[in-house]
Scaffold this motif. Structure first.
Motif, PDB file in Angstrom:
ATOM      1  N   GLN A  53       0.859  -1.177   0.000  1.00 51.13           N
ATOM      2  CA  GLN A  53       0.000   0.000   0.000  1.00 51.13           C
ATOM      3  C   GLN A  53       0.898   1.232   0.000  1.00 51.13           C
ATOM      4  OE1 GLN A  53      -3.307  -0.010  -0.297  1.00 51.13           O
ATOM      5  NE2 GLN A  53      -3.364   2.236  -0.341  1.00 51.13           N
ATOM      6  N   LEU A  54       0.775   2.066  -1.020  1.00 47.59           N
ATOM      7  CA  LEU A  54       1.676   3.203  -1.197  1.00 47.59           C
ATOM      8  C   LEU A  54       0.890   4.505  -1.119  1.00 47.59           C
ATOM      9  CD1 LEU A  54       3.573   1.738  -4.297  1.00 47.59           C
ATOM     10  CD2 LEU A  54       4.251   1.563  -1.903  1.00 47.59           C
ATOM     11  N   THR A  55       1.280   5.387  -0.211  1.00 49.72           N
ATOM     12  CA  THR A  55       0.606   6.673  -0.078  1.00 49.72           C
ATOM     13  C   THR A  55       1.636   7.796  -0.156  1.00 49.72           C
ATOM     14  OG1 THR A  55       0.754   6.761   2.349  1.00 49.72           O
ATOM     15  CG2 THR A  55      -1.161   5.644   1.393  1.00 49.72           C
ATOM     16  N   PHE A  56       1.252   8.880  -0.813  1.00 52.25           N
ATOM     17  CA  PHE A  56       2.148  10.018  -0.992  1.00 52.25           C
ATOM     18  C   PHE A  56       1.373  11.309  -0.750  1.00 52.25           C
ATOM     19  CE2 PHE A  56       3.447   6.599  -3.792  1.00 52.25           C
ATOM     20  CZ  PHE A  56       4.822   6.508  -3.601  1.00 52.25           C
ATOM     21  N   VAL A  57       2.026  12.277  -0.110  1.00 41.94           N
ATOM     22  CA  VAL A  57       1.473  13.624   0.006  1.00 41.94           C
ATOM     23  C   VAL A  57       2.480  14.572  -0.630  1.00 41.94           C
ATOM     24  CG1 VAL A  57       0.642  15.448   1.518  1.00 41.94           C
ATOM     25  CG2 VAL A  57       0.271  13.052   2.149  1.00 41.94           C
ATOM     26  N   GLN A  58       2.020  15.277  -1.644  1.00 39.55           N
ATOM     27  CA  GLN A  58       2.877  16.218  -2.357  1.00 39.55           C
ATOM     28  C   GLN A  58       2.476  17.646  -2.016  1.00 39.55           C
ATOM     29  OE1 GLN A  58       5.534  13.767  -4.264  1.00 39.55           O
ATOM     30  NE2 GLN A  58       5.469  16.004  -4.448  1.00 39.55           N
ATOM     31  N   GLU A  59       3.452  18.479  -1.669  1.00 37.72           N
ATOM     32  CA  GLU A  59       3.199  19.891  -1.459  1.00 37.72           C
ATOM     33  C   GLU A  59       2.771  20.509  -2.798  1.00 37.72           C
ATOM     34  OE1 GLU A  59       2.621  22.707   1.255  1.00 37.72           O
ATOM     35  OE2 GLU A  59       3.619  20.814   1.768  1.00 37.72           O
ATOM     36  N   GLU A  60       1.810  21.406  -2.761  1.00 39.88           N
ATOM     37  CA  GLU A  60       1.301  22.016  -3.996  1.00 39.88           C
ATOM     38  C   GLU A  60       2.414  22.602  -4.856  1.00 39.88           C
ATOM     39  OE1 GLU A  60      -1.374  25.862  -5.421  1.00 39.88           O
ATOM     40  OE2 GLU A  60      -1.733  25.008  -3.423  1.00 39.88           O
ATOM     41  N   VAL A  61       3.393  23.247  -4.228  1.00 35.16           N
ATOM     42  CA  VAL A  61       4.461  23.886  -4.993  1.00 35.16           C
ATOM     43  C   VAL A  61       5.224  22.893  -5.867  1.00 35.16           C
ATOM     44  CG1 VAL A  61       6.215  23.652  -3.175  1.00 35.16           C
ATOM     45  CG2 VAL A  61       6.389  25.516  -4.841  1.00 35.16           C
ATOM     46  N   THR A  62       5.276  21.620  -5.448  1.00 35.25           N
ATOM     47  CA  THR A  62       6.003  20.625  -6.248  1.00 35.25           C
ATOM     48  C   THR A  62       5.302  20.345  -7.569  1.00 35.25           C
ATOM     49  OG1 THR A  62       4.896  18.681  -5.276  1.00 35.25           O
ATOM     50  CG2 THR A  62       6.841  19.533  -4.119  1.00 35.25           C
ATOM     51  N   LEU A  63       4.010  20.654  -7.629  1.00 35.68           N
ATOM     52  CA  LEU A  63       3.252  20.451  -8.865  1.00 35.68           C
ATOM     53  C   LEU A  63       3.410  21.624  -9.828  1.00 35.68           C
ATOM     54  CD1 LEU A  63      -0.131  19.262  -7.305  1.00 35.68           C
ATOM     55  CD2 LEU A  63       1.854  17.854  -7.913  1.00 35.68           C
TER      56      LEU A  63
END
Length: 270
Positions: free
Chosen positions: A154-164
């Protein structure tokens, strides 16, 4: 080579190539000519100074009549190409039943496209050589096997908006990266969330983090900052990281909202 484990592998391979070459009554120049490589490369491989490509071992195996004994070493040699830190992470990821990561500065390594990863390594200072960039990119892409192995982790990721929004490598590289996030985010065992910049409460202000829950039930943390990479195994410290990651996920957009948000960012980039 930068660690003893890799050096030992390459020296073993080099000795085997030399042994089979001498048994076949060939000189280094003769072997090089027969397999399409220079004498200097053959010499460097035999001394454990250079990493032989899979093609080198395949051709040497055939020319020297090693009956697969040289070709079979390709897997060990391929792993030796990767830096020790990357190999250690890959081993842990292979044992993980759950993996969670918060990334605040760039797209997480396991989610990166080759082009995005190359752009990141190309901008490192002090600068990497082209060979080093190739080596690190290949190692990072090899770690993505965690998405395909069975049983699924099970893989979960949280990306900061700025990285997008940060166009590392250029607008086209970023667009391809966002498309890849949308594709990976559709997998049933993967959840990608976005932490909006406008959030007033944010549990991730101490920096990026990673958590790995292993098959034996043990949970480890992993932290990286500038020149340092640290594995966290002390239970009390791991508990703090688990608490923070749980809060980060609760404060972020839901996985479904996040994919919609990524699509919105893509639309703004056109």
């Amino acid at each position: 080579m930068e660690d003893e484990e890799s050096e030992a592998v390459l020296k073993t391979v080099g000795r085997q190539v030399k042994m089979w070459r001498e048994a076949a009554g060939m000189t280094q120049p003769e072997l090089g000519a027969a397999i399409g490589y220079g004498e200097d490369l053959v010499s460097s491989v035999e001394r454990g100074r250079r990493i032989p490509k899979p093609d080198f071992l395949d051709k040497a195996d055939e020319v020297l009549g090693a009956d697969g004994k040289l070709a079979v070493m390709k897997e060990d040699v391929e792993k030796a190409r990767y830096p020790k830190k990357v190999r250690d992470l890959a081993r842990l990821e292979d044992e993980a039943v759950e993996l969670g990561a918060y990334a605040g500065h760039h797209i997480h390594g396991l989610l990166q496209t080759p082009e995005y990863a190359r752009a990141l390594y190309a901008m490192r200072r002090p600068a990497f050589t082209e060979e080093e960039v190739d080596r690190y990119v290949a190692a990072r892409m090899a770690r993505k096997a965690v998405f395909d192995r069975v049983p699924r982790a099970q893989l979960t990721f949280v990306q900061e908006e700025v990285t997008l929004r940060r166009p590392l490598g250029g607008r086209m590289v970023l667009r391809q990266q966002l498309e890849h996030l949308l594709e990976v985010g559709q997998l049933r065992h993967v959840e990608i969330q976005v932490m909006p910049t406008a959030r007033e409460d944010h549990a991730g202000m101490a920096g990026s983090l990673r958590l790995l829950k292993l098959r034996d039930g043990k949970t480890l943390g992993h932290l990286e900052a500038q020149l340092y990479s640290r594995l966290v195994s002390e239970p009390r410290d791991v508990q703090v990281l688990e608490m923070r990651y749980g809060m980060i996920r609760a404060q972020a957009l839901t996985p479904r909202e996040s994919l919609t948000f990524i699509e919105k960012v893509m639309g703004e980039e056109t």
